[in-house]
Structure formats: C-alpha cells, structure tokens
Scaffold this motif. Structure first.
Motif, PDB file in Angstrom:
ATOM      1  N   ALA A  58      11.541  -0.015   0.708  1.00 12.75           N
ATOM      2  CA  ALA A  58      11.375  -0.746   1.963  1.00 12.75           C
ATOM      3  C   ALA A  58       9.989  -1.369   2.018  1.00 12.75           C
ATOM      4  O   ALA A  58       9.017  -0.800   1.495  1.00 12.75           O
ATOM      5  CB  ALA A  58      11.591   0.191   3.145  1.00 12.75           C
ATOM      6  N   PRO A  59       9.847  -2.526   2.649  1.00 12.78           N
ATOM      7  CA  PRO A  59       8.536  -3.198   2.680  1.00 12.78           C
ATOM      8  C   PRO A  59       7.429  -2.354   3.321  1.00 12.78           C
ATOM      9  O   PRO A  59       6.278  -2.444   2.916  1.00 12.78           O
ATOM     10  CB  PRO A  59       8.832  -4.464   3.512  1.00 12.78           C
ATOM     11  CG  PRO A  59      10.294  -4.699   3.359  1.00 12.78           C
ATOM     12  CD  PRO A  59      10.914  -3.343   3.247  1.00 12.78           C
ATOM     13  N   GLY A  60       7.787  -1.544   4.315  1.00 16.67           N
ATOM     14  CA  GLY A  60       6.759  -0.770   4.996  1.00 16.67           C
ATOM     15  C   GLY A  60       6.633   0.666   4.530  1.00 16.67           C
ATOM     16  O   GLY A  60       6.056   1.504   5.241  1.00 16.67           O
ATOM     17  N   TRP A  61       7.176   0.994   3.343  1.00 14.32           N
ATOM     18  CA  TRP A  61       7.190   2.378   2.884  1.00 14.32           C
ATOM     19  C   TRP A  61       5.792   2.945   2.710  1.00 14.32           C
ATOM     20  O   TRP A  61       5.518   4.058   3.119  1.00 14.32           O
ATOM     21  CB  TRP A  61       7.979   2.499   1.594  1.00 14.32           C
ATOM     22  CG  TRP A  61       7.708   3.787   0.861  1.00 14.32           C
ATOM     23  CD1 TRP A  61       7.155   3.942  -0.366  1.00 14.32           C
ATOM     24  CD2 TRP A  61       7.954   5.121   1.333  1.00 14.32           C
ATOM     25  NE1 TRP A  61       7.040   5.269  -0.695  1.00 14.32           N
ATOM     26  CE2 TRP A  61       7.534   6.013   0.334  1.00 14.32           C
ATOM     27  CE3 TRP A  61       8.498   5.626   2.519  1.00 14.32           C
ATOM     28  CZ2 TRP A  61       7.624   7.376   0.477  1.00 14.32           C
ATOM     29  CZ3 TRP A  61       8.587   7.006   2.659  1.00 14.32           C
ATOM     30  CH2 TRP A  61       8.162   7.863   1.647  1.00 14.32           C
ATOM     31  N   GLU A  62       4.874   2.205   2.108  1.00 18.34           N
ATOM     32  CA  GLU A  62       3.535   2.727   1.860  1.00 18.34           C
ATOM     33  C   GLU A  62       2.828   3.068   3.166  1.00 18.34           C
ATOM     34  O   GLU A  62       2.186   4.117   3.278  1.00 18.34           O
ATOM     35  CB  GLU A  62       2.723   1.713   1.062  1.00 18.34           C
ATOM     36  CG  GLU A  62       3.182   1.547  -0.374  1.00 18.34           C
ATOM     37  CD  GLU A  62       3.068   2.849  -1.158  1.00 18.34           C
ATOM     38  OE1 GLU A  62       2.139   3.627  -0.873  1.00 18.34           O
ATOM     39  OE2 GLU A  62       3.920   3.097  -2.034  1.00 18.34           O
ATOM     40  N   ARG A  63       2.973   2.183   4.132  1.00 14.83           N
ATOM     41  CA  ARG A  63       2.343   2.455   5.425  1.00 14.83           C
ATOM     42  C   ARG A  63       3.003   3.636   6.124  1.00 14.83           C
ATOM     43  O   ARG A  63       2.322   4.473   6.729  1.00 14.83           O
ATOM     44  CB  ARG A  63       2.442   1.201   6.291  1.00 14.83           C
ATOM     45  CG  ARG A  63       1.689   1.299   7.603  1.00 14.83           C
ATOM     46  CD  ARG A  63       1.702  -0.019   8.335  1.00 14.83           C
ATOM     47  NE  ARG A  63       0.974   0.047   9.589  1.00 14.83           N
ATOM     48  CZ  ARG A  63       0.822  -0.966  10.418  1.00 14.83           C
ATOM     49  NH1 ARG A  63       1.361  -2.154  10.109  1.00 14.83           N
ATOM     50  NH2 ARG A  63       0.152  -0.822  11.557  1.00 14.83           N
ATOM     51  N   ALA A  64       4.346   3.720   6.053  1.00 18.20           N
ATOM     52  CA  ALA A  64       5.041   4.846   6.669  1.00 18.20           C
ATOM     53  C   ALA A  64       4.690   6.156   5.967  1.00 18.20           C
ATOM     54  O   ALA A  64       4.558   7.197   6.621  1.00 18.20           O
ATOM     55  CB  ALA A  64       6.549   4.617   6.620  1.00 18.20           C
ATOM     56  N   ARG A  65       4.539   6.111   4.655  1.00 15.99           N
ATOM     57  CA  ARG A  65       4.189   7.338   3.919  1.00 15.99           C
ATOM     58  C   ARG A  65       2.825   7.854   4.342  1.00 15.99           C
ATOM     59  O   ARG A  65       2.624   9.058   4.514  1.00 15.99           O
ATOM     60  CB  ARG A  65       4.202   7.057   2.422  1.00 15.99           C
ATOM     61  CG  ARG A  65       3.901   8.283   1.563  1.00 15.99           C
ATOM     62  CD  ARG A  65       4.001   7.946   0.090  1.00 15.99           C
ATOM     63  NE  ARG A  65       3.028   6.915  -0.257  1.00 15.99           N
ATOM     64  CZ  ARG A  65       1.735   7.175  -0.526  1.00 15.99           C
ATOM     65  NH1 ARG A  65       1.280   8.420  -0.450  1.00 15.99           N
ATOM     66  NH2 ARG A  65       0.913   6.208  -0.837  1.00 15.99           N
ATOM     67  N   GLU A  66       1.876   6.957   4.539  1.00 16.59           N
ATOM     68  CA  GLU A  66       0.547   7.378   4.970  1.00 16.59           C
ATOM     69  C   GLU A  66       0.563   7.894   6.405  1.00 16.59           C
ATOM     70  O   GLU A  66      -0.190   8.803   6.754  1.00 16.59           O
ATOM     71  CB  GLU A  66      -0.428   6.204   4.851  1.00 16.59           C
ATOM     72  CG  GLU A  66      -0.674   5.744   3.417  1.00 16.59           C
ATOM     73  CD  GLU A  66      -1.574   4.522   3.361  1.00 16.59           C
ATOM     74  OE1 GLU A  66      -1.995   4.066   4.451  1.00 16.59           O
ATOM     75  OE2 GLU A  66      -1.838   4.035   2.247  1.00 16.59           O
TER      76      GLU A  66
END
Length: 301
Positions: A58-66
């Motif tokens: 998903a495009p926002g995965w990195e931000r959601a993971r953090e």
C-alpha cells in the motif's frame, strides 16, 4: 481352559483383528484427514500471504508502520500499559464474582412462585429489562457522572469503582436471564420427586434444581465472563487509568498509535486463551446449545 478352571489361552478380545474392510475404512479416513489438513494449511498460507502483500504494498504502508508498529515505542510504553491492564483484570474479577452471585439470586427470585416475593419478582423483571435494553456505554456515562452528583458520603467516586459498578449492573442482567433459562430447563418432576422425599421447596431448589441449572448453562455463562473481560476496558472513558487510558496518555504529543496496538495485543493474550479454554471445556461437556433461547449475548425472550 483346563478342568481346574485355569485359562490356557488368550481371550477372545486379544485374538480380535480388524477385518480388511475396517482397515480400508481407517486408511481412507486417515487419508481424508491428511488431505483436509493440507488443504486448510495451503489456503491459510495463501490468504495470509495475500493480506501481507496488500498491506505492505500500500502507498502509505511505511508511514502506517512507523505510526502503529514501532518496536521501540512498543517496548517503551509496555510497562505503563501492562500496569493499566492489571486494573482491568481486577475490575473483571470483582465484577465477574458479583455478577454471578447477584445474577443467580435474581434468577431464583424470577422463577419463585411465593406470593411474598412478588415485589422482588417485579423488581427483578424491571431491572433485567432496563439494563439489558440500555447500552453499556450509556450506563457508564450515567453512573459515572450521575452518582457523584448526589454527593453521597458513603459512596466511592473513583473512576474504577464507578466503571466496575456500571459493568456489574449490565452484565448481572444478562447473567440473570441465562441462569433463569437454566432453572427453567430443569423439569418440574425433579422438584416433585424431591418434595416427595421430604425436602422443602427451598431445599429442593437449592439441592436439586440449582446444581442442574448451573451445569446446564455453564458454557454460556463462561462465554459471558470472557466478554466481560473485554468490556472492562470501557472504564477508561470515566478516566480510570487502565490499559486503554494508559495507551491514550502515551499517544499524547507524538501521535504515535503503537500504544493502542500494545494494549490490544495484551487484551488478546488474555481473551484468546480464555476463549479456547471455554470452547474446549464446552466440547468436553457435550454442550451443543440444547437450551432454547440461550446465546452468547444473553437470553432471547
């Protein structure tokens, strides 16, 4: 066997061997079980891989993971959230015990036919109807903010007490209906037989009816107690520093929601084993939901 009565050979049971057809059936069942296990495993792996792929790409995965899955933040807030969970467990234990005792007493009153108990039967009926019909969240708000306004000197006004009282009020109504269904599942001939043996009606209820009734509804009662453990987290809306409130405090300022995930995992570590134990115990007892009207959420009247 000899003339002296001493057995000289093996018994018929020791000589028994399964027939060719029985062995074939057993082999077929084993094959079916292995095939079903293999299919279930492959299907689970495929579904899990699909979910992981969709989430991680998903495009926002990195931000959601953090924001939700930070290991450093999780380890930092774990002691405070675990300390809050201890409050949830204490509320759960106290509310569970009180709910069981009061719920059983209300069920006995509801099923009693003594004329002197008519006012108590009316009270039990109104109590059950009211607290089964009002959402738990609304009861928490009314009790948490209404009772302190009365300024009663003998009433504790701590958020944990008022939250636990609200949970007891609601869950006692559900437990009372479950116990009532269990009492009514015992055939009246049981009471008649006990009375014919010289027992009073009270003794018949206490020694004959209640043991059978509690055994009949043990599985749904256990399920309700598991649900109560989960809803103990609602006391946080009154300000009690439980696991959820501790997680909320930890998220203030940095907007990292990992503490909420930590609180959810801690609740799961308690509720999932309890649920599996209840399911295993219910299956061992042969529970199949024979009682009409009994469900995990109470009794449908």
């Amino acid at each position: 066997m000899t003339a002296d009565g001493v057995s000289t050979g093996s018994t018929a049971g020791e000589d028994w061997t399964p027939s060719e057809r029985a062995r074939a059936r057993s082999a077929f069942r084993r094959t079916q079980r292995r095939r079903a296990t293999l299919v279930a495993t492959v299907a689970s792996v495929v579904v899990l891989a699909g979910v992981v792929y969709v989430v991680t790409t998903a495009p926002g995965w990195e931000r959601a993971r953090e924001a939700f899955f930070s290991p450093e933040r999780a380890w930092e807030v774990l002691p405070d959230v675990a300390a809050g969970l201890w409050l949830n467990l204490r509320v759960w234990l106290v509310a569970g015990v009180v709910g069981l005792v009061v719920g059983l007493a209300l069920a006995v009153v509801r099923t009693s036919r003594l004329p002197a108990l008519f006012p108590l039967r009316v009270f039990a009926l109104v109590y059950v109807d009211v607290f089964r019909g009002v959402p738990l969240l609304l009861v928490l708000l009314l009790v948490g903010f209404g009772l302190p306004a009365l300024r009663l000197p003998w009433l504790p006004v701590s958020a944990a007490f008022l939250g636990g009282l609200s949970i007891v009020l609601c869950y006692t109504a559900y437990l009372a209906e479950i116990f009532r269904a269990g009492i009514e599942s015992v055939h009246p001939s049981q009471v008649a037989a006990a009375r014919s043996l010289g027992l009073t009606r009270g003794q018949a209820v206490r020694r004959v009816v209640l043991p059978q009734a509690v055994r009949n509804v043990a599985a749904p009662v256990a399920s309700m107690l598991v649900s109560l453990q989960k809803d103990s987290g609602l006391i946080s809306i009154l300000g009690a520093v439980d696991a959820i409130r501790a997680a909320q405090i930890a998220t203030t300022g940095d907007y990292n929601f990992t503490p909420y995930v930590v609180a959810g995992i801690l609740f799961l570590l308690i509720s999932i084993p309890l649920t599996r134990l209840v399911d295993a115990w219910s299956a061992r007892q042969g529970w199949r939901g024979q009682l009409r009207g009994v469900s995990g959420a109470g009794v449908v009247r």
